[in-house]
Design an enzyme around this catalytic site. Sequence first.
Site, PDB file in Angstrom:
ATOM      1  N   THR A 126      55.519  31.822  51.583  1.00  0.00           N
ATOM      2  CA  THR A 126      54.153  31.895  52.105  1.00  0.00           C
ATOM      3  C   THR A 126      54.128  32.093  53.619  1.00  0.00           C
ATOM      4  O   THR A 126      54.929  31.508  54.339  1.00  0.00           O
ATOM      5  CB  THR A 126      53.399  30.605  51.737  1.00  0.00           C
ATOM      6  OG1 THR A 126      53.491  30.419  50.337  1.00  0.00           O
ATOM      7  CG2 THR A 126      51.935  30.685  52.151  1.00  0.00           C
ATOM      8  N   GLU A 127      53.178  32.909  54.082  1.00  0.00           N
ATOM      9  CA  GLU A 127      53.004  33.139  55.517  1.00  0.00           C
ATOM     10  C   GLU A 127      51.575  32.807  55.914  1.00  0.00           C
ATOM     11  O   GLU A 127      50.684  32.793  55.052  1.00  0.00           O
ATOM     12  CB  GLU A 127      53.319  34.600  55.847  1.00  0.00           C
ATOM     13  CG  GLU A 127      54.757  34.948  55.492  1.00  0.00           C
ATOM     14  CD  GLU A 127      55.175  36.329  55.962  1.00  0.00           C
ATOM     15  OE1 GLU A 127      54.295  37.125  56.388  1.00  0.00           O
ATOM     16  OE2 GLU A 127      56.388  36.602  55.903  1.00  0.00           O
ATOM     17  N   ARG A 243      57.250  27.487  37.588  1.00  0.00           N
ATOM     18  CA  ARG A 243      55.831  27.296  37.284  1.00  0.00           C
ATOM     19  C   ARG A 243      55.631  26.212  36.232  1.00  0.00           C
ATOM     20  O   ARG A 243      54.715  25.405  36.319  1.00  0.00           O
ATOM     21  CB  ARG A 243      55.291  28.628  36.753  1.00  0.00           C
ATOM     22  CG  ARG A 243      53.828  28.841  36.933  1.00  0.00           C
ATOM     23  CD  ARG A 243      53.461  30.212  36.388  1.00  0.00           C
ATOM     24  NE  ARG A 243      53.876  31.302  37.246  1.00  0.00           N
ATOM     25  CZ  ARG A 243      54.615  32.348  36.844  1.00  0.00           C
ATOM     26  NH1 ARG A 243      55.034  32.453  35.595  1.00  0.00           N
ATOM     27  NH2 ARG A 243      54.929  33.289  37.692  1.00  0.00           N
ATOM     28  N   THR A 313      56.333  34.539  30.920  1.00  0.00           N
ATOM     29  CA  THR A 313      55.371  34.668  32.025  1.00  0.00           C
ATOM     30  C   THR A 313      53.976  34.227  31.579  1.00  0.00           C
ATOM     31  O   THR A 313      53.316  33.431  32.252  1.00  0.00           O
ATOM     32  CB  THR A 313      55.322  36.127  32.521  1.00  0.00           C
ATOM     33  OG1 THR A 313      56.656  36.514  32.853  1.00  0.00           O
ATOM     34  CG2 THR A 313      54.436  36.287  33.727  1.00  0.00           C
ATOM     35  N   PHE A 338      36.565   3.903  36.740  1.00  0.00           N
ATOM     36  CA  PHE A 338      36.788   2.781  37.661  1.00  0.00           C
ATOM     37  C   PHE A 338      35.529   2.454  38.473  1.00  0.00           C
ATOM     38  O   PHE A 338      35.499   1.437  39.164  1.00  0.00           O
ATOM     39  CB  PHE A 338      37.931   3.107  38.630  1.00  0.00           C
ATOM     40  CG  PHE A 338      39.294   2.692  38.154  1.00  0.00           C
ATOM     41  CD1 PHE A 338      39.887   3.321  37.071  1.00  0.00           C
ATOM     42  CD2 PHE A 338      39.997   1.684  38.797  1.00  0.00           C
ATOM     43  CE1 PHE A 338      41.163   2.950  36.638  1.00  0.00           C
ATOM     44  CE2 PHE A 338      41.265   1.302  38.375  1.00  0.00           C
ATOM     45  CZ  PHE A 338      41.851   1.935  37.295  1.00  0.00           C
ATOM     46  N   GLU A 363      52.456  27.333  44.251  1.00  0.00           N
ATOM     47  CA  GLU A 363      53.275  28.112  43.297  1.00  0.00           C
ATOM     48  C   GLU A 363      52.412  29.059  42.463  1.00  0.00           C
ATOM     49  O   GLU A 363      52.527  29.138  41.249  1.00  0.00           O
ATOM     50  CB  GLU A 363      54.096  27.170  42.408  1.00  0.00           C
ATOM     51  CG  GLU A 363      55.007  26.331  43.271  1.00  0.00           C
ATOM     52  CD  GLU A 363      56.404  26.141  42.727  1.00  0.00           C
ATOM     53  OE1 GLU A 363      56.811  26.873  41.806  1.00  0.00           O
ATOM     54  OE2 GLU A 363      57.088  25.271  43.265  1.00  0.00           O
TER      55      GLU A 363
HETATM   56  C1  LIG Z   1      51.308  21.232  50.081  1.00  0.00           C
HETATM   57  C2  LIG Z   1      51.736  22.642  49.932  1.00  0.00           C
HETATM   58  C3  LIG Z   1      53.077  22.921  49.728  1.00  0.00           C
HETATM   59  C4  LIG Z   1      53.496  24.246  49.615  1.00  0.00           C
HETATM   60  N1  LIG Z   1      54.842  24.511  49.508  1.00  0.00           N
HETATM   61  C5  LIG Z   1      55.257  25.800  49.588  1.00  0.00           C
HETATM   62  C6  LIG Z   1      56.655  26.119  49.667  1.00  0.00           C
HETATM   63  O1  LIG Z   1      57.521  25.234  49.598  1.00  0.00           O
HETATM   64  N2  LIG Z   1      57.034  27.398  49.806  1.00  0.00           N
HETATM   65  C7  LIG Z   1      56.115  28.412  49.882  1.00  0.00           C
HETATM   66  O2  LIG Z   1      56.516  29.543  50.032  1.00  0.00           O
HETATM   67  N3  LIG Z   1      54.788  28.144  49.799  1.00  0.00           N
HETATM   68  C8  LIG Z   1      54.345  26.870  49.677  1.00  0.00           C
HETATM   69  N4  LIG Z   1      52.997  26.609  49.633  1.00  0.00           N
HETATM   70  C9  LIG Z   1      52.056  27.707  49.740  1.00  0.00           C
HETATM   71  C10 LIG Z   1      51.264  27.983  48.477  1.00  0.00           C
HETATM   72  O3  LIG Z   1      52.083  28.504  47.494  1.00  0.00           O
HETATM   73  C11 LIG Z   1      50.108  28.895  48.882  1.00  0.00           C
HETATM   74  O4  LIG Z   1      49.205  28.098  49.599  1.00  0.00           O
HETATM   75  C12 LIG Z   1      49.440  29.540  47.715  1.00  0.00           C
HETATM   76  O5  LIG Z   1      50.273  30.472  47.120  1.00  0.00           O
HETATM   77  C13 LIG Z   1      48.130  30.223  48.105  1.00  0.00           C
HETATM   78  O6  LIG Z   1      48.315  31.039  49.220  1.00  0.00           O
HETATM   79  P1  LIG Z   1      47.309  30.942  50.471  1.00  0.00           P
HETATM   80  O7  LIG Z   1      47.219  29.515  50.824  1.00  0.00           O
HETATM   81  O8  LIG Z   1      47.777  31.845  51.518  1.00  0.00           O
HETATM   82  O9  LIG Z   1      45.933  31.387  49.922  1.00  0.00           O
HETATM   83  P2  LIG Z   1      45.380  32.911  49.870  1.00  0.00           P
HETATM   84  O10 LIG Z   1      46.388  33.774  49.253  1.00  0.00           O
HETATM   85  O11 LIG Z   1      44.847  33.274  51.187  1.00  0.00           O
HETATM   86  O12 LIG Z   1      44.191  32.728  48.836  1.00  0.00           O
HETATM   87  C14 LIG Z   1      42.936  32.122  49.216  1.00  0.00           C
HETATM   88  C15 LIG Z   1      42.072  31.988  47.967  1.00  0.00           C
HETATM   89  O13 LIG Z   1      41.825  33.293  47.428  1.00  0.00           O
HETATM   90  C16 LIG Z   1      42.264  33.347  46.074  1.00  0.00           C
HETATM   91  N5  LIG Z   1      42.790  34.677  45.828  1.00  0.00           N
HETATM   92  C17 LIG Z   1      43.795  35.324  46.483  1.00  0.00           C
HETATM   93  N6  LIG Z   1      43.995  36.543  45.960  1.00  0.00           N
HETATM   94  C18 LIG Z   1      43.123  36.671  44.932  1.00  0.00           C
HETATM   95  C19 LIG Z   1      42.854  37.706  43.994  1.00  0.00           C
HETATM   96  N7  LIG Z   1      43.568  38.831  43.970  1.00  0.00           N
HETATM   97  N8  LIG Z   1      41.868  37.500  43.095  1.00  0.00           N
HETATM   98  C20 LIG Z   1      41.166  36.325  43.078  1.00  0.00           C
HETATM   99  N9  LIG Z   1      41.383  35.321  43.923  1.00  0.00           N
HETATM  100  C21 LIG Z   1      42.362  35.485  44.850  1.00  0.00           C
HETATM  101  C22 LIG Z   1      43.308  32.294  45.980  1.00  0.00           C
HETATM  102  O14 LIG Z   1      43.462  31.864  44.655  1.00  0.00           O
HETATM  103  C23 LIG Z   1      42.726  31.215  46.857  1.00  0.00           C
HETATM  104  O15 LIG Z   1      41.745  30.525  46.119  1.00  0.00           O
HETATM  105  C24 LIG Z   1      52.549  25.281  49.683  1.00  0.00           C
HETATM  106  C25 LIG Z   1      51.212  24.980  49.847  1.00  0.00           C
HETATM  107  C26 LIG Z   1      50.797  23.700  49.986  1.00  0.00           C
HETATM  108  C27 LIG Z   1      49.355  23.435  50.196  1.00  0.00           C
END
Ligand SMILES: Cc1cc2nc3c(=O)[nH]c(=O)nc-3n(C[C@H](O)[C@H](O)[C@H](O)COP(=O)(O)OP(=O)(O)OC[C@H]3O[C@@H](n4cnc5c(N)ncnc54)[C@H](O)[C@@H]3O)c2cc1C
Lengths: 382, 265
Positions: A126-127, A243, A313, A338, A363
Site C-alpha cells: 500500500t502507498e 485472505r 479466489t 450490554f 488485505e
Molecule cells: C491497520 C492497517 C494495517 C494495514 N497493513 C498493511 C500491510 O501490512 N501491508 C500493506 O501493504 N497494506 C496494509 N494496509 C493497507 C490496506 O490494505 C489498505 O488500506 C486497503 O487496501 C485500502 O487501500 P486504501 O486505504 O488506499 O483505500 P483506497 O484504495 O483509497 O480506497 C478508498 C475507498 O474506496 C473504495 N474503492 C477503491 N477502489 C474502488 C473501486 N474500484 N470500486 C469501488 N470502491 C472502491 C475502497 O474500498 C475504500 O472504501 C493496512 C491498513 C490498515 C488500516
Amino acid sequence: MVDFSLTEEQTSLQEMARKFARSEMLPRAAECDKNSRFPEEVYRKAWELGLMNLNVPSDFGGSGLSLLDQVLIVEELARACAGMTTSILANCLALEPILIGASPEQKQRLLAPFCASFHLASFCLTEPAGGSDAGALTTRARRDGDAYVLDGEKCFITNAPHASLYTVFATVDPALRHRGITAFVVPRSAEGLSTGKDEDKMGHRASATSTVRFEGVRVPVDDRLGAEGDGFSIAMRTLDQTRTPIGAIALGIAQAALGYAGEYALQRHTFGKPIAEHQAIQLKIADMAQAVHASRLLVWHAAWLIDHGRKGTLESSIAKCFASDAAMRVADEAIQIFGGYGYMRDYPVEKLLRDAKLTQIYEGSNEIQRIVIAREQLKGAA
Amino acid sequence: MEIVVCIKPVPDAETRLRANPAGTALDGEGVKWALAGYDESAVEQALLLKEANPGSRVRAVSFGPAPRTEEVLRAALALGADGATFLEHPAEVVPDPLLAARAVAAHLGRATWDLVLVGKQAGDDEAGLFGGALAELVDAPSFGGVMALTYDASARRFTFRRSVEGGAEAAEVPGRAVLALQQAWNDPRTAKLPNILKSRRATIDKVAWATTAGALGPLGTPTTQSVGFRLPAPRSGAKMIDYRTPEEAAEKLVRLLQEEAKVFP
Ligand SMILES: Cc1cc2nc3c(=O)[nH]c(=O)nc-3n(C[C@H](O)[C@H](O)[C@H](O)COP(=O)(O)OP(=O)(O)OC[C@H]3O[C@@H](n4cnc5c(N)ncnc54)[C@H](O)[C@@H]3O)c2cc1C
C-alpha cells in the site's frame, strides 16, 4: 464426501492456540488496546511456541501447516485479541511472496533466519496515494548495475517499526502499470530505509503500523523475487493465500462477541428476569449465532479448497467479505446487549467493534472483494 | 539416566462434571480429559533433569482406559518426553490408586529406570496414594512435596527440597527413588506447535490389560469400590462488593471478613 470433523491433530492445535490466547494474549488485550502498546513479549512467546510463520514449510524450519490448520489457530488467537493476531500473522503475509516467488537459494537464505530466531517481517504494498489500485503504485525501482535503487513511500505497513525484513513491491516503469511491478526483499539495515511514527489507530492497537520510506535504497539483484514484472502476480497470489486467515480473524472477533453477549444476557436482569429471556434479545443472539456459524463454514471451506490445490479466489473473497461484515454486525449487537456497559471501555465488547472494522478494510477492502466476487461469478455465468 | 514420569488423565478444569446414572461414579461421557497440574509439574521436573543430565531419557507411563490415557501420554510427548507407555485398563473410571500402582510396578519390574516422578496427588480424586504405594512395591525410598530436584552424577545421588510446615527442608537420596512433586513451583512449559504435531505421529508402547492382569494374578482385581458419587450442592449467599478502586475493594473485603465472616480477628 463432506466431512466436517477435525482430526485429533487439528483439535490439539486448536487447544494449544486457545491456551496461548487465554493465558498470554487475553490478560494483556485491554491494556495494550488502551495504551497502544506493542506487546513484543507476546510475539516472542508466540514465536517460541511455533505460532508464527505458520505458512513456512518445515523444510525451512517453519510449522508448514495447511491453510485449514492455520485458520483454526487464527480464530482462537483473534478471539483473545485481533490486534495481536494481526501482528502475529504479518509474518505469514510478508513471507508468502518469498514462498511464491523466490528461488530455492533465496528461500533458504531468507526464510531460515525467521525460523531460527524471533524476527518480524512486513509486507509493503500500500502507498499513500492508493491501496486498492495496486497496479498504480509509484515506488520506483531503477536498475543500476547489479542492483536496483528504490525510491518511494509505503503506508499503513503492519509491524514496520519492528521489522527486520521488508517485502517491497515497486515498479521498474510506471507506464507498464501492473506489468512493471517487481517484488524485492529489503533488510532493515539497508541505507536509505526509514520507518515513520507508529500510527494512532481506531482498533488493533496492540499492532504497530507505520510508513516505510525508501530513499535511494540499493537492493542487490539477488534480492529480487522472480523476474522483473512478476511482482503484481506475486502480490495477488499472496493475497489469495492470506485472505482466508483474515476471514478467520473476523470470525474470532465475532465468536468472542457472541460469547460475551450470551454470558451477559444470562446474568443481567431487567423486569424481573434475565434479559436472555426477553425475546428481542433471543432474536439478536440467534442472528449472531447464524452469522458466526456461516462465517466459520465459509472460512473452513475456502481453506479446504486452497489446501486441495484450487486457487479459491471466489471462495476466499466470499469468506473474507462475509466474515468481516458479519463481525461488524455481531460486535455491534453485542454492544447493544450490554447496553450502557457495552459503550464503556471497561467492558470488552466495544473493542471488538473497533477491531472488526479493520477486517472490512485491509488485505483488499470489501468493495474490492465484491468486485472480485462478481467478476468470478459472472465468469461462470458467461 | 532413565526417568519415568507417571501421569493420569483427569477432567479438564473447565469441563462440566456429572454423576453416572447409577450415582456411583463420574460420568465419563462428554468429559474433556487433560494432564493434571500436579502431573505437569512432574513432567516439567523430569524434563529439567534430562536437560541438566545429557544422555538422560524421559518416559511417560500411564495406566487407564483408551483413548484418554493415550491422549495425556501424547501431551507428555509434546512437552518433550522421549517415550510413552500406555498400560491399558478396560474400566471406564479407575478409582483404585493401589491397582494403578501394582500395574505400574509390574511394568517397572521389566524396565530399566533410575527415578520415578509422580505428581503430589491425582488431580481428580486427590488420593495421594499412588507414589507411596508404588515406592513400596518396587522397594524404593519415597518422598512427597519435592521441589528443585537435581542429580549428582558422580555420587549417584538426588538432592531436593521439600516443602514442610513453615518452610522447606533439604534432602538427598542415593540411587533409585520414587519422588512426588510439589505442584506449580516450576512453571511448567507449554508444548511447542511442531512438537504437538510430532507427538501425534509418535508411537506409544501399549501393554494390553491381559498382559498386566497375567502378571498381577489375583492382585489384578480392584481393592476399592466407589459406592456413591455426588456433586456438591450449589452454594448461595455470595456477596458482591461495590467499589471504584482496587484499594477500596480490598478495604471493604477485609472489613467484611473481619466483621461479618469473622475470618480475621
Ligand atoms: C491497520 C492497517 C494495517 C494495514 N497493513 C498493511 C500491510 O501490512 N501491508 C500493506 O501493504 N497494506 C496494509 N494496509 C493497507 C490496506 O490494505 C489498505 O488500506 C486497503 O487496501 C485500502 O487501500 P486504501 O486505504 O488506499 O483505500 P483506497 O484504495 O483509497 O480506497 C478508498 C475507498 O474506496 C473504495 N474503492 C477503491 N477502489 C474502488 C473501486 N474500484 N470500486 C469501488 N470502491 C472502491 C475502497 O474500498 C475504500 O472504501 C493496512 C491498513 C490498515 C488500516
